[in-house]
Each structure stands twice: as structure tokens, then as C-alpha cells.
Scaffold this motif. Structure first.
Motif, PDB file in Angstrom:
ATOM      1  N   GLN A   8       0.829  -1.203   0.000  1.00  0.00           N
ATOM      2  CA  GLN A   8       0.000   0.000   0.000  1.00  0.00           C
ATOM      3  C   GLN A   8       0.861   1.250   0.000  1.00  0.00           C
ATOM      4  OE1 GLN A   8      -2.799  -0.215   3.330  1.00  0.00           O
ATOM      5  NE2 GLN A   8      -4.459   0.033   1.861  1.00  0.00           N
ATOM      6  N   ARG A   9       0.311   2.301  -0.602  1.00  0.00           N
ATOM      7  CA  ARG A   9       1.001   3.583  -0.570  1.00  0.00           C
ATOM      8  C   ARG A   9       1.032   4.101   0.868  1.00  0.00           C
ATOM      9  NH1 ARG A   9      -1.297   7.435  -4.908  1.00  0.00           N
ATOM     10  NH2 ARG A   9      -3.119   7.367  -3.535  1.00  0.00           N
ATOM     11  N   GLU A  10       2.168   4.660   1.248  1.00  0.00           N
ATOM     12  CA  GLU A  10       2.381   5.109   2.621  1.00  0.00           C
ATOM     13  C   GLU A  10       2.599   6.617   2.654  1.00  0.00           C
ATOM     14  OE1 GLU A  10       5.694   4.412   6.211  1.00  0.00           O
ATOM     15  OE2 GLU A  10       6.153   3.850   4.150  1.00  0.00           O
ATOM     16  N   LEU A  11       1.919   7.290   3.560  1.00  0.00           N
ATOM     17  CA  LEU A  11       2.147   8.713   3.771  1.00  0.00           C
ATOM     18  C   LEU A  11       3.459   8.881   4.539  1.00  0.00           C
ATOM     19  CD1 LEU A  11       1.296  11.704   3.738  1.00  0.00           C
ATOM     20  CD2 LEU A  11      -0.017  11.253   5.819  1.00  0.00           C
ATOM     21  N   VAL A  12       4.393   9.584   3.944  1.00  0.00           N
ATOM     22  CA  VAL A  12       5.698   9.784   4.569  1.00  0.00           C
ATOM     23  C   VAL A  12       5.715  11.039   5.411  1.00  0.00           C
ATOM     24  CG1 VAL A  12       8.154  10.131   4.126  1.00  0.00           C
ATOM     25  CG2 VAL A  12       6.831   8.584   2.664  1.00  0.00           C
ATOM     26  N   ALA A  13       5.237  12.141   4.839  1.00  0.00           N
ATOM     27  CA  ALA A  13       5.266  13.413   5.550  1.00  0.00           C
ATOM     28  C   ALA A  13       4.282  14.376   4.907  1.00  0.00           C
ATOM     29  CB  ALA A  13       6.669  14.018   5.527  1.00  0.00           C
ATOM     30  N   SER A  14       3.770  15.297   5.711  1.00  0.00           N
ATOM     31  CA  SER A  14       2.833  16.287   5.204  1.00  0.00           C
ATOM     32  C   SER A  14       3.105  17.629   5.873  1.00  0.00           C
ATOM     33  CB  SER A  14       1.391  15.851   5.453  1.00  0.00           C
ATOM     34  OG  SER A  14       1.120  15.772   6.831  1.00  0.00           O
ATOM     35  N   ILE A  15       2.651  18.686   5.203  1.00  0.00           N
ATOM     36  CA  ILE A  15       2.844  20.029   5.750  1.00  0.00           C
ATOM     37  C   ILE A  15       1.683  20.905   5.298  1.00  0.00           C
ATOM     38  CG2 ILE A  15       4.304  20.743   3.792  1.00  0.00           C
ATOM     39  CD1 ILE A  15       5.961  22.369   5.890  1.00  0.00           C
ATOM     40  N   SER A  21      -0.488  24.728   5.053  1.00  0.00           N
ATOM     41  CA  SER A  21      -0.163  26.066   4.563  1.00  0.00           C
ATOM     42  C   SER A  21       0.498  26.910   5.651  1.00  0.00           C
ATOM     43  CB  SER A  21      -1.423  26.765   4.057  1.00  0.00           C
ATOM     44  OG  SER A  21      -2.402  26.815   5.074  1.00  0.00           O
ATOM     45  N   GLY A  22       0.226  26.574   6.902  1.00  0.00           N
ATOM     46  CA  GLY A  22       0.862  27.273   8.008  1.00  0.00           C
ATOM     47  C   GLY A  22       2.163  26.628   8.454  1.00  0.00           C
ATOM     48  N   SER A  23       2.669  25.689   7.642  1.00  0.00           N
ATOM     49  CA  SER A  23       3.934  25.003   7.896  1.00  0.00           C
ATOM     50  C   SER A  23       3.908  24.087   9.116  1.00  0.00           C
ATOM     51  CB  SER A  23       5.107  25.989   8.004  1.00  0.00           C
ATOM     52  OG  SER A  23       5.326  26.609   6.749  1.00  0.00           O
ATOM     53  N   SER A  24       2.735  23.592   9.463  1.00  0.00           N
ATOM     54  CA  SER A  24       2.656  22.564  10.491  1.00  0.00           C
ATOM     55  C   SER A  24       2.947  21.226   9.818  1.00  0.00           C
ATOM     56  CB  SER A  24       1.262  22.556  11.111  1.00  0.00           C
ATOM     57  OG  SER A  24       1.143  21.511  12.045  1.00  0.00           O
ATOM     58  N   ALA A  25       3.988  20.558  10.296  1.00  0.00           N
ATOM     59  CA  ALA A  25       4.477  19.352   9.621  1.00  0.00           C
ATOM     60  C   ALA A  25       4.272  18.101  10.457  1.00  0.00           C
ATOM     61  CB  ALA A  25       5.949  19.519   9.278  1.00  0.00           C
ATOM     62  N   ASN A  26       4.084  16.992   9.751  1.00  0.00           N
ATOM     63  CA  ASN A  26       4.032  15.688  10.380  1.00  0.00           C
ATOM     64  C   ASN A  26       4.829  14.705   9.535  1.00  0.00           C
ATOM     65  OD1 ASN A  26       2.076  15.636  12.777  1.00  0.00           O
ATOM     66  ND2 ASN A  26       0.884  16.729  11.243  1.00  0.00           N
ATOM     67  N   VAL A  27       5.513  13.791  10.211  1.00  0.00           N
ATOM     68  CA  VAL A  27       6.236  12.744   9.497  1.00  0.00           C
ATOM     69  C   VAL A  27       5.862  11.396  10.081  1.00  0.00           C
ATOM     70  CG1 VAL A  27       8.178  14.218   8.829  1.00  0.00           C
ATOM     71  CG2 VAL A  27       8.267  12.965  10.982  1.00  0.00           C
ATOM     72  N   ALA A  28       5.961  10.371   9.252  1.00  0.00           N
ATOM     73  CA  ALA A  28       5.643   9.020   9.706  1.00  0.00           C
ATOM     74  C   ALA A  28       6.664   8.559  10.727  1.00  0.00           C
ATOM     75  CB  ALA A  28       5.633   8.072   8.507  1.00  0.00           C
ATOM     76  N   ASP A  29       6.218   7.701  11.619  1.00  0.00           N
ATOM     77  CA  ASP A  29       7.125   7.183  12.654  1.00  0.00           C
ATOM     78  C   ASP A  29       8.334   6.479  12.039  1.00  0.00           C
ATOM     79  OD1 ASP A  29       4.485   6.252  15.005  1.00  0.00           O
ATOM     80  OD2 ASP A  29       5.513   8.146  14.656  1.00  0.00           O
TER      81      ASP A  29
END
Length: 121
Positions: free
Chosen positions: A44-51, A53-61
């Protein structure tokens, strides 16, 4: 329409670094969300990281502490800095952007063509 052009993939040895870029162009009014996904054949496709418009970022464990996502709003570009790469990071990496086009009140999701990242052991 919004076009996405990715660059920066390639072959690297384990422990090395790569920086992916994804530039959005077209009749863009605003970009709300930008993200990087990766996919290995048969998985399956995996979400690696997202950000946002306000530059709040998340990355996968699985990549926390090694990958960093950032964006340049003036250039409509999102980056993925990948350090300490491991063979298990080998995948096709694709960027995803949620954007409003000029004259449109609704946002749409757009995908890049994907770029191959191969990490050798």
C-alpha cells in the motif's frame, strides 16, 4: 490545471542523503496541503510526511528523526530532505498537493508522476 514536477530521486548508499523537490505550477490560487507518499510494488502507498499552509508538519514514525518536510510558498514547492537512508526506504516517492485554482472555490488533489529512490546496502 495544476502541474507537479518532482526531482531529486536516485540511487544512494545506505546512510546517505537525498533531497526531493516538487514544484507546482499552473493557475494556482492557494495551496493548502502538501505531502510526500511512497509506494513499493505489492504494498500500500504510505504517507511519509505532510505540511500545511501554516507550515505545520508531520512525518511518519518510520522516518521520524531522519526525514524533514518543508515548503517554499513563494515557489509553490515542497521539499523532502532524507538523511540516514536505509534500504527499506527504497520506493517510488510521489508528491500530493491540495490546491485551489484561480476562480475556483473548491480545492482539488493533484499528484506528481513519482520519482524512484533506491538505497543500496
Amino acid at each position: 490545471q495544476v502541474q507537479l514536477v518532482e526531482s531529486g530521486g536516485g540511487l544512494v548508499q545506505a546512510g546517505g542523503s537525498l533531497r526531493l523537490s516538487c514544484a507546482a505550477s499552473g493557475r494556482i490560487s492557494s495551496i493548502n496541503y502538501m505531502a510526500w507518499y511512497r509506494q513499493v510494488p505489492g504494498k500500500q502507498r504510505e504517507l511519509v510526511a505532510s505540511i500545511t499552509s501554516g507550515s505545520s508538519a508531520n512525518v511518519a514514525d518510520s522516518v521520524k528523526g531522519r526525514f524533514t518536510i518543508s515548503r517554499d510558498n513563494a515557489k509553490n514547492t515542497v521539499y523532502l530532505q532524507m538523511n540516514s537512508l536505509k534500504p527499506e526506504d527504497t520506493a517510488v516517492y510521489s508528491c500530493n498537493v491540495v490546491a485551489n485554482e484561480l476562480g475556483s472555490f473548491s480545492a482539488h488533489s493533484y499528484w506528481g508522476q513519482g520519482t524512484q529512490v533506491t538505497v543500496s546496502s
